[in-house]
Design a protein around this motif. Structure first.
Motif, PDB file in Angstrom:
ATOM      1  N   THR A  35      10.623 -18.391 -44.171  1.00 43.74           N
ATOM      2  CA  THR A  35       9.673 -17.332 -43.857  1.00 43.74           C
ATOM      3  C   THR A  35       9.468 -17.207 -42.353  1.00 43.74           C
ATOM      4  OG1 THR A  35       8.538 -17.721 -45.949  1.00 43.74           O
ATOM      5  CG2 THR A  35       7.329 -16.500 -44.266  1.00 43.74           C
ATOM      6  N   SER A  36       9.431 -18.350 -41.648  1.00 38.93           N
ATOM      7  CA  SER A  36       9.194 -18.315 -40.209  1.00 38.93           C
ATOM      8  C   SER A  36      10.361 -17.666 -39.462  1.00 38.93           C
ATOM      9  CB  SER A  36       8.939 -19.731 -39.678  1.00 38.93           C
ATOM     10  OG  SER A  36      10.046 -20.561 -39.937  1.00 38.93           O
ATOM     11  N   SER A  37      11.594 -17.936 -39.889  1.00 42.70           N
ATOM     12  CA  SER A  37      12.738 -17.328 -39.205  1.00 42.70           C
ATOM     13  C   SER A  37      12.786 -15.825 -39.478  1.00 42.70           C
ATOM     14  CB  SER A  37      14.043 -17.993 -39.640  1.00 42.70           C
ATOM     15  OG  SER A  37      14.282 -17.789 -41.014  1.00 42.70           O
ATOM     16  N   ARG A  38      12.440 -15.440 -40.694  1.00 38.84           N
ATOM     17  CA  ARG A  38      12.404 -14.013 -41.029  1.00 38.84           C
ATOM     18  C   ARG A  38      11.337 -13.313 -40.197  1.00 38.84           C
ATOM     19  NH1 ARG A  38      12.923 -14.634 -46.316  1.00 38.84           N
ATOM     20  NH2 ARG A  38      10.698 -14.811 -46.688  1.00 38.84           N
ATOM     21  N   ARG A  39      10.191 -13.949 -40.068  1.00 39.19           N
ATOM     22  CA  ARG A  39       9.121 -13.388 -39.269  1.00 39.19           C
ATOM     23  C   ARG A  39       9.534 -13.273 -37.814  1.00 39.19           C
ATOM     24  NH1 ARG A  39       6.189  -9.754 -39.100  1.00 39.19           N
ATOM     25  NH2 ARG A  39       5.717 -10.225 -41.277  1.00 39.19           N
ATOM     26  N   GLY A  40      10.290 -14.267 -37.319  1.00 42.94           N
ATOM     27  CA  GLY A  40      10.760 -14.222 -35.941  1.00 42.94           C
ATOM     28  C   GLY A  40      11.656 -13.023 -35.681  1.00 42.94           C
ATOM     29  N   VAL A  41      12.542 -12.744 -36.635  1.00 48.55           N
ATOM     30  CA  VAL A  41      13.435 -11.578 -36.500  1.00 48.55           C
ATOM     31  C   VAL A  41      12.623 -10.286 -36.490  1.00 48.55           C
ATOM     32  CG1 VAL A  41      15.257 -10.253 -37.631  1.00 48.55           C
ATOM     33  CG2 VAL A  41      15.417 -12.741 -37.527  1.00 48.55           C
ATOM     34  N   LEU A  42      11.672 -10.165 -37.417  1.00 45.33           N
ATOM     35  CA  LEU A  42      10.853  -8.954 -37.489  1.00 45.33           C
ATOM     36  C   LEU A  42      10.009  -8.774 -36.237  1.00 45.33           C
ATOM     37  CD1 LEU A  42       9.702  -9.147 -41.224  1.00 45.33           C
ATOM     38  CD2 LEU A  42      11.406  -7.600 -40.234  1.00 45.33           C
ATOM     39  N   ASP A  43       9.472  -9.860 -35.719  1.00 46.08           N
ATOM     40  CA  ASP A  43       8.667  -9.770 -34.503  1.00 46.08           C
ATOM     41  C   ASP A  43       9.497  -9.297 -33.321  1.00 46.08           C
ATOM     42  OD1 ASP A  43       6.406 -10.556 -35.829  1.00 46.08           O
ATOM     43  OD2 ASP A  43       6.525 -12.656 -35.210  1.00 46.08           O
ATOM     44  N   ARG A  44      10.741  -9.787 -33.236  1.00 46.20           N
ATOM     45  CA  ARG A  44      11.619  -9.354 -32.133  1.00 46.20           C
ATOM     46  C   ARG A  44      11.950  -7.870 -32.266  1.00 46.20           C
ATOM     47  NH1 ARG A  44      13.876 -14.438 -32.983  1.00 46.20           N
ATOM     48  NH2 ARG A  44      15.635 -13.601 -34.162  1.00 46.20           N
ATOM     49  N   LEU A  45      12.170  -7.424 -33.489  1.00 47.15           N
ATOM     50  CA  LEU A  45      12.464  -6.003 -33.697  1.00 47.15           C
ATOM     51  C   LEU A  45      11.270  -5.136 -33.314  1.00 47.15           C
ATOM     52  CD1 LEU A  45      14.374  -6.108 -37.114  1.00 47.15           C
ATOM     53  CD2 LEU A  45      15.331  -5.514 -34.895  1.00 47.15           C
ATOM     54  N   ASN A  46      10.083  -5.602 -33.703  1.00 48.36           N
ATOM     55  CA  ASN A  46       8.875  -4.832 -33.400  1.00 48.36           C
ATOM     56  C   ASN A  46       8.566  -4.779 -31.904  1.00 48.36           C
ATOM     57  OD1 ASN A  46       8.310  -4.163 -36.060  1.00 48.36           O
ATOM     58  ND2 ASN A  46       7.130  -6.032 -36.435  1.00 48.36           N
ATOM     59  N   SER A  47       9.039  -5.758 -31.182  1.00 48.34           N
ATOM     60  CA  SER A  47       8.743  -5.793 -29.745  1.00 48.34           C
ATOM     61  C   SER A  47       9.673  -4.895 -28.936  1.00 48.34           C
ATOM     62  CB  SER A  47       8.846  -7.237 -29.228  1.00 48.34           C
ATOM     63  OG  SER A  47      10.194  -7.688 -29.283  1.00 48.34           O
ATOM     64  N   GLN A  48      10.733  -4.372 -29.564  1.00 48.31           N
ATOM     65  CA  GLN A  48      11.684  -3.517 -28.855  1.00 48.31           C
ATOM     66  C   GLN A  48      11.222  -2.064 -28.875  1.00 48.31           C
ATOM     67  OE1 GLN A  48      14.369  -4.906 -27.243  1.00 48.31           O
ATOM     68  NE2 GLN A  48      13.369  -6.802 -27.916  1.00 48.31           N
ATOM     69  N   SER A  49      11.248  -1.428 -27.735  1.00 45.53           N
ATOM     70  CA  SER A  49      10.897  -0.003 -27.676  1.00 45.53           C
ATOM     71  C   SER A  49      12.173   0.819 -27.817  1.00 45.53           C
ATOM     72  CB  SER A  49      10.198   0.324 -26.354  1.00 45.53           C
ATOM     73  OG  SER A  49      11.060   0.050 -25.265  1.00 45.53           O
ATOM     74  N   VAL A  50      12.105   1.857 -28.595  1.00 47.18           N
ATOM     75  CA  VAL A  50      13.257   2.727 -28.848  1.00 47.18           C
ATOM     76  C   VAL A  50      12.909   4.139 -28.412  1.00 47.18           C
ATOM     77  CG1 VAL A  50      14.828   3.645 -30.605  1.00 47.18           C
ATOM     78  CG2 VAL A  50      13.942   1.300 -30.818  1.00 47.18           C
ATOM     79  N   ASP A  51      13.748   4.691 -27.556  1.00 47.15           N
ATOM     80  CA  ASP A  51      13.529   6.058 -27.109  1.00 47.15           C
ATOM     81  C   ASP A  51      14.011   7.031 -28.178  1.00 47.15           C
ATOM     82  OD1 ASP A  51      12.499   5.268 -24.658  1.00 47.15           O
ATOM     83  OD2 ASP A  51      14.499   5.138 -23.750  1.00 47.15           O
ATOM     84  N   VAL A  52      13.148   7.913 -28.588  1.00 40.86           N
ATOM     85  CA  VAL A  52      13.507   8.903 -29.602  1.00 40.86           C
ATOM     86  C   VAL A  52      13.192  10.291 -29.060  1.00 40.86           C
ATOM     87  CG1 VAL A  52      13.139   7.343 -31.561  1.00 40.86           C
ATOM     88  CG2 VAL A  52      11.238   8.711 -30.697  1.00 40.86           C
ATOM     89  N   PRO A  53      13.965  11.274 -29.453  1.00 42.53           N
ATOM     90  CA  PRO A  53      13.676  12.635 -28.978  1.00 42.53           C
ATOM     91  C   PRO A  53      12.380  13.142 -29.593  1.00 42.53           C
ATOM     92  CG  PRO A  53      15.415  12.657 -30.637  1.00 42.53           C
ATOM     93  CD  PRO A  53      15.149  11.225 -30.311  1.00 42.53           C
ATOM     94  N   PRO A  54      11.679  14.002 -28.889  1.00 44.10           N
ATOM     95  CA  PRO A  54      10.423  14.551 -29.438  1.00 44.10           C
ATOM     96  C   PRO A  54      10.698  15.432 -30.651  1.00 44.10           C
ATOM     97  CG  PRO A  54      11.055  15.727 -27.448  1.00 44.10           C
ATOM     98  CD  PRO A  54      12.007  14.569 -27.573  1.00 44.10           C
ATOM     99  N   LEU A  55       9.730  15.503 -31.538  1.00 45.71           N
ATOM    100  CA  LEU A  55       9.853  16.376 -32.694  1.00 45.71           C
ATOM    101  C   LEU A  55       9.797  17.828 -32.249  1.00 45.71           C
ATOM    102  CD1 LEU A  55       7.509  14.545 -35.225  1.00 45.71           C
ATOM    103  CD2 LEU A  55      10.009  14.585 -35.240  1.00 45.71           C
ATOM    104  N   PRO A  56      10.542  18.702 -32.908  1.00 42.72           N
ATOM    105  CA  PRO A  56      10.514  20.120 -32.517  1.00 42.72           C
ATOM    106  C   PRO A  56       9.175  20.752 -32.881  1.00 42.72           C
ATOM    107  CG  PRO A  56      11.786  19.834 -34.533  1.00 42.72           C
ATOM    108  CD  PRO A  56      11.462  18.444 -34.030  1.00 42.72           C
ATOM    109  N   ASP A  57       8.792  21.747 -32.117  1.00 47.74           N
ATOM    110  CA  ASP A  57       7.593  22.520 -32.432  1.00 47.74           C
ATOM    111  C   ASP A  57       8.017  23.735 -33.250  1.00 47.74           C
ATOM    112  OD1 ASP A  57       5.751  20.913 -31.052  1.00 47.74           O
ATOM    113  OD2 ASP A  57       6.342  21.840 -29.141  1.00 47.74           O
ATOM    114  N   PRO A  58       7.638  23.792 -34.530  1.00 47.91           N
ATOM    115  CA  PRO A  58       8.060  24.923 -35.361  1.00 47.91           C
ATOM    116  C   PRO A  58       7.431  26.226 -34.894  1.00 47.91           C
ATOM    117  CG  PRO A  58       6.463  23.572 -36.531  1.00 47.91           C
ATOM    118  CD  PRO A  58       6.808  22.834 -35.262  1.00 47.91           C
ATOM    119  N   ASP A  59       8.173  27.296 -35.043  1.00 47.72           N
ATOM    120  CA  ASP A  59       7.681  28.630 -34.708  1.00 47.72           C
ATOM    121  C   ASP A  59       6.837  29.116 -35.887  1.00 47.72           C
ATOM    122  OD1 ASP A  59       7.224  31.267 -34.176  1.00 47.72           O
ATOM    123  OD2 ASP A  59       9.290  31.747 -33.594  1.00 47.72           O
ATOM    124  N   ALA A  60       5.531  29.194 -35.683  1.00 51.42           N
ATOM    125  CA  ALA A  60       4.619  29.561 -36.769  1.00 51.42           C
ATOM    126  C   ALA A  60       4.959  30.913 -37.380  1.00 51.42           C
ATOM    127  CB  ALA A  60       3.177  29.556 -36.262  1.00 51.42           C
TER     128      ALA A  60
END
Length: 201
Positions: free
Chosen positions: A5-30
């Motif tokens: 459980t501790s090693s699994r938690r370590g992997v998840l914690d490392r993943l959560n600490s990484q920032s990922v750049d994502v494109p902004p969501l489009p603004d729909p034309d109402a």
């Protein structure tokens, strides 16, 4: 050998600490979003297409008399309701500690926040449910929702829900259905076998 459980938690914690750049969501034309001349009529048509039924009532108390005409309700043994003004429970939800004990539930009567005309869906806020499984585990489902609580499309629906918050919510549209097994349509495989919607004026 299974990871600890501790090693699994370590992997998840490392993943959560990484920032990922994502494109902004489009603004729909109402102006290009689908709109209906009569959204409530469209809602009824959409729900009927997926196997649900709509009943127009003036007061929630009228729901019981309509449901009593349905044999599956009049003969039901276990009915849960979060709206006693519409239908009285035969199951005391306050006394349910283990959701597994709801496996034999015949009916669930829930409160809907609003309807979506585009696809016949209803938004159910999980905060109204003592146990989230109630909406899925009952053989039959009834939802009571105000007539003026309606939006045209899913874009408007998400705007109405607003920013994500902790908790649970679900869009419900028609009975559960699947045709994955031998291309044979089965109702109630992953949820209710029939959906009754009561729209109050």
């Amino acid at each position: 050998m299974k990871p600890s459980t501790s090693s699994r938690r370590g992997v998840l914690d490392r993943l959560n600490s990484q920032s990922v750049d994502v494109p902004p969501l489009p603004d729909p034309d109402a102006s290009k979003l689908i709109q209906f001349d009569d959204p409530f009529e469209r809602f009824k048509e959409s729900l009927a297409l997926v196997g649900g039924e709509v009943h127009e009532i003036e007061h929630p108390s009228q729901a019981t008399s309509i449901l009593n005409r349905i044999e599956a309700f009049s003969s039901a043994q276990r009915v849960a309701s979060v709206l006693p003004a519409a239908v009285k429970s035969t199951v005391d939800l306050a006394m349910v500690d283990d959701p597994h004990s709801l496996a034999s539930l015949d009916w669930m009567v829930a409160s809907g926040e609003f309807m979506i005309a585009e696809n016949g869906a209803i938004w159910v806020d999980g905060s109204t449910l003592p146990h989230r499984v109630l909406i899925f585990i009952a053989q039959f489902l009834a939802i009571v929702v105000p007539r003026d609580a309606i939006v045209h499309n899913m874009h408007e629906a998400y705007d109405r829900i607003g920013a994500p918050k902790p908790g649970f919510g679900v869009f419900v549209s028609g009975p559960s259905k699947t045709a994955d097994i031998e291309q044979s349509l089965v109702l109630g495989a992953h949820g209710c076998r029939k959906l009754q919607v009561f729209v109050t004026s």
